[in-house]
Design a protein around this motif. Sequence first.
Motif, short mmCIF file in Angstrom:
data_model
loop_
_atom_site.label_atom_id
_atom_site.label_comp_id
_atom_site.label_asym_id
_atom_site.label_seq_id
_atom_site.Cartn_x
_atom_site.Cartn_y
_atom_site.Cartn_z
N ALA A 17 0.83 -1.21 0.00
CA ALA A 17 0.00 0.00 0.00
C ALA A 17 0.87 1.26 0.00
O ALA A 17 0.56 2.25 -0.68
N ILE A 18 1.97 1.24 0.74
CA ILE A 18 2.87 2.40 0.79
C ILE A 18 3.51 2.63 -0.57
O ILE A 18 3.52 3.75 -1.10
N ILE A 19 4.07 1.57 -1.15
CA ILE A 19 4.73 1.71 -2.45
C ILE A 19 3.72 2.12 -3.52
O ILE A 19 4.00 2.98 -4.37
N GLY A 20 2.53 1.51 -3.49
CA GLY A 20 1.50 1.87 -4.46
C GLY A 20 1.12 3.33 -4.36
O GLY A 20 0.96 4.02 -5.38
N ALA A 21 0.97 3.85 -3.13
CA ALA A 21 0.63 5.25 -2.94
C ALA A 21 1.71 6.17 -3.49
O ALA A 21 1.43 7.21 -4.11
N CYS A 22 2.98 5.79 -3.28
CA CYS A 22 4.10 6.60 -3.78
C CYS A 22 4.17 6.59 -5.31
O CYS A 22 4.63 7.56 -5.93
N LEU A 23 3.68 5.51 -5.93
CA LEU A 23 3.69 5.42 -7.39
C LEU A 23 2.60 6.27 -8.04
O LEU A 23 2.78 6.77 -9.15
N ILE A 24 1.48 6.45 -7.34
CA ILE A 24 0.36 7.14 -7.99
C ILE A 24 0.20 8.60 -7.56
O ILE A 24 -0.50 9.36 -8.23
N GLU A 25 0.86 9.00 -6.43
CA GLU A 25 0.71 10.38 -5.97
C GLU A 25 2.08 10.98 -5.64
O GLU A 25 2.83 10.40 -4.85
N GLN A 26 2.37 12.13 -6.22
CA GLN A 26 3.66 12.78 -6.00
C GLN A 26 3.83 13.24 -4.54
O GLN A 26 4.94 13.38 -4.05
N GLU A 27 2.73 13.49 -3.84
CA GLU A 27 2.80 14.02 -2.48
C GLU A 27 3.05 12.93 -1.43
O GLU A 27 3.29 13.23 -0.26
N ALA A 28 3.02 11.68 -1.86
CA ALA A 28 3.09 10.58 -0.90
C ALA A 28 4.50 10.35 -0.34
O ALA A 28 4.69 10.27 0.88
N LEU A 48 13.87 -3.14 -2.86
CA LEU A 48 14.51 -2.68 -4.10
C LEU A 48 13.72 -1.53 -4.73
O LEU A 48 14.30 -0.55 -5.20
N ILE A 49 12.40 -1.66 -4.76
CA ILE A 49 11.57 -0.62 -5.38
C ILE A 49 11.64 0.67 -4.57
O ILE A 49 11.78 1.77 -5.12
N PHE A 50 11.57 0.55 -3.23
CA PHE A 50 11.61 1.75 -2.40
C PHE A 50 12.98 2.42 -2.48
O PHE A 50 13.09 3.65 -2.48
N ALA A 51 14.06 1.63 -2.57
CA ALA A 51 15.40 2.20 -2.71
C ALA A 51 15.51 3.00 -4.00
O ALA A 51 16.11 4.09 -4.02
N ALA A 52 14.93 2.48 -5.08
CA ALA A 52 14.95 3.20 -6.36
C ALA A 52 14.16 4.50 -6.26
O ALA A 52 14.60 5.55 -6.74
N MET A 53 12.99 4.45 -5.62
CA MET A 53 12.17 5.65 -5.47
C MET A 53 12.87 6.70 -4.60
O MET A 53 12.81 7.90 -4.88
N THR A 61 13.89 13.65 -9.28
CA THR A 61 13.27 13.06 -10.47
C THR A 61 11.80 12.76 -10.20
O THR A 61 11.44 12.29 -9.12
N LYS A 62 10.96 13.01 -11.19
CA LYS A 62 9.54 12.72 -11.04
C LYS A 62 9.32 11.22 -10.91
O LYS A 62 9.93 10.42 -11.61
N ILE A 63 8.42 10.86 -9.98
CA ILE A 63 8.19 9.44 -9.69
C ILE A 63 6.81 9.02 -10.21
O ILE A 63 5.78 9.61 -9.84
N ASP A 64 6.81 8.01 -11.09
CA ASP A 64 5.57 7.36 -11.51
C ASP A 64 5.93 5.94 -11.94
O ASP A 64 7.08 5.52 -11.83
N ILE A 65 4.96 5.21 -12.44
CA ILE A 65 5.20 3.80 -12.79
C ILE A 65 6.32 3.66 -13.82
O ILE A 65 7.24 2.83 -13.67
N LEU A 66 6.29 4.46 -14.86
CA LEU A 66 7.27 4.34 -15.94
C LEU A 66 8.67 4.72 -15.49
O LEU A 66 9.65 4.03 -15.79
N LEU A 72 14.79 1.14 -12.01
CA LEU A 72 15.11 -0.24 -11.63
C LEU A 72 15.92 -0.94 -12.71
O LEU A 72 16.87 -1.68 -12.41
N ALA A 73 15.55 -0.71 -13.98
CA ALA A 73 16.30 -1.31 -15.09
C ALA A 73 17.73 -0.76 -15.11
O ALA A 73 18.69 -1.51 -15.34
N ARG A 74 17.85 0.54 -14.88
CA ARG A 74 19.19 1.16 -14.87
C ARG A 74 20.06 0.57 -13.77
O ARG A 74 21.26 0.38 -13.93
N ARG A 75 19.44 0.25 -12.66
CA ARG A 75 20.17 -0.33 -11.53
C ARG A 75 20.41 -1.83 -11.69
O ARG A 75 21.16 -2.42 -10.92
N GLY A 76 19.74 -2.44 -12.66
CA GLY A 76 19.90 -3.88 -12.88
C GLY A 76 19.12 -4.71 -11.88
O GLY A 76 19.43 -5.88 -11.65
N THR A 77 18.08 -4.11 -11.26
CA THR A 77 17.32 -4.83 -10.24
C THR A 77 15.85 -5.00 -10.63
O THR A 77 15.03 -5.40 -9.79
#
Length: 459
Positions: A17-28, A48-53, A61-66, A72-77
Motif C-alpha cells: 500500500a505504501i509503495i502503491g501510494a508513492c507510485l500514484i501520488e507525488q505528495e506521498a 529494491l523498489i523503495f530504494a529506487a524511489m 526526479t519525477k516518480i511514476d510507474i514508468l 530499476l532497469a538502470r540499476r539492474g534490479t
Amino acid sequence: MNTENRVSPQAPEVEEAIIGACLIEQEALPLVADKLRPEMFYVVRHQLIFAAMMAMYQAGTKIDILTVKEELARRGTLEDAGGAYNVTLLSSKVASSAHIEYHMKIVHEKYLRREMILGLNKLLACSLDETMDIADTLVDAHNLLDRLEGEFGHNDTMRGMDALMTDTMKEAEARMAKSVNGVTGIPTGLADLDRMTSGWQNGELVVMASRPSVGKTALALHLARSAAMAGRAVVVYSLEMQGERLADRWLAAASEISARHWRTGTASGQEMVEARAAAAELARLQIHVDDGLVVSMDHVRSSARLLQSQNACDLIIIDYLQLCDMTTGQNNRNREQEVAQATRKAKLLAKELNVPVILLSQLNRLAEGHIDRRPELSQLRESGAIEQDADVVMLLYRPALSRIVTDKESGYQTDGLGVVIVAKQRNGETGNAYFHHNPELTKITDYVPTLEYLLKHAK
C-alpha cells in the motif's frame, strides 16, 4: 514460505500500500521519506523498489510507474523486483495516499520488532557462550537498546514554532510558580551558589573539577545532603570511596563529633549519642549510593533509569569522571576520545532523564604551576570535550593551599575559605561563590566575612 518467515513480524500488504501510494501520488513519498528506509521493508522486492524511489526523490526526479521501471532497469534490479508487471500491479493496490502515514507506522513497528528479535537472539547466544567477555555483552545490550530507542523516536522530537513557544511559556510559568528566593532548581545549600545558578536545573550537566585533596568529594556530599533535605531524591555513584566512608563524612557534617575521633575509634560517649541521632536523621533522606568496583556510564544510565521509574532519581552525582570504566569495545580509541565519549553520555543522560547530573573531574598538573594555584578551564584533564559538553563548569579552589592570596581574599580567614569558581555557565553568570569549611573538610557552610574584612572593604 518457511517457518522463519511465518514467525517474523511483517506486513507485506501494508508495504504494498505504501509503495502503491508513492507510485500514484507525488505528495506521498515526502510524507515517509525521512521516516522509512529500504531495509525497513520485509519483502526484498519492496526494498529494491523503495530504494529506487528514494534515489529518484533525492535526485529530484519525477516518480511514476514508468520512471520507477526505468530506474530499476538502470540499476539492474528490475527482475529481482518482480519485473515491470509487479511494479504496475503494486500501483493498483491502493486508491490514494490517504492513510500512508498510518501505514508507515505499521511498517516501522514491524521492522523494530524484527531488529529486537535479531538483537536479543544474538545477546542470548553471547550470554550462553562463556568464552565471551560479559562486559562486552553488557555493552552490546546497552547499544542495542540505544539503537532501538533512537529508531523508535525517529522524528517525534520535531516541533513547530507554535508548539515550541507554548512549551516555553509553560516552562517559564512553572519556573515562576516554584521559585523560592530566586531558586528555581534543586537548592545547592550555599547562598552564593544558589544566587549564581538558581539551583541545579533539570537536563543540565554540571562539571565540578579540582586537583586531588582540594575537596571535590566533600562539597559533592554537601550538595547531595542539601538536595535530599529539600525533599529531592539523590543518587551518588562513588567510584573512589567506599559507601561507609561517605557515610562517615555525612555523619561528621550532620553532628558535632570530631572526624578524627570517629576515624580513630576514640569517640566519646557523648559523641556516639550525637552520631546515633545524626544517623537516624540521615537515614530518612532519600539518597542512594552505588560504590561498585567497576562503574561505566552505561551502568549509571541503566541504574538511574530504574531508580527514576521508582520516583527515586532527581539528582545524579558521579565521583569522578576519570575513574569511570571507559570500556567501549573499540580498541582504536585513545584516552581523550574515551573521556569525551563518557562526558557526552553524561550530558545525554541529563537530557534523557531530565535531571541535573553533577560530574566530578580532575584538573591536570598545570594548576600547580601557577603561583596562586588558581584553576582555569584549560586545565580540565584529558579532554576539551568536558568543557564543551558541560552546561556549568565549577573549579574548586582553596586559597589556604596557595603560595599567595589575592587582595580580595586577604581579609578572609583563608584557612577555612573555599571558592567555587563558576568558570562557565551556559545559561547564567560566571564568577566566584564562597563557602566555609572546617579543617577536616567535613562540615561546609555559607561563608560569613570577618568584621575586620568588612571594615577593611567598607566604602
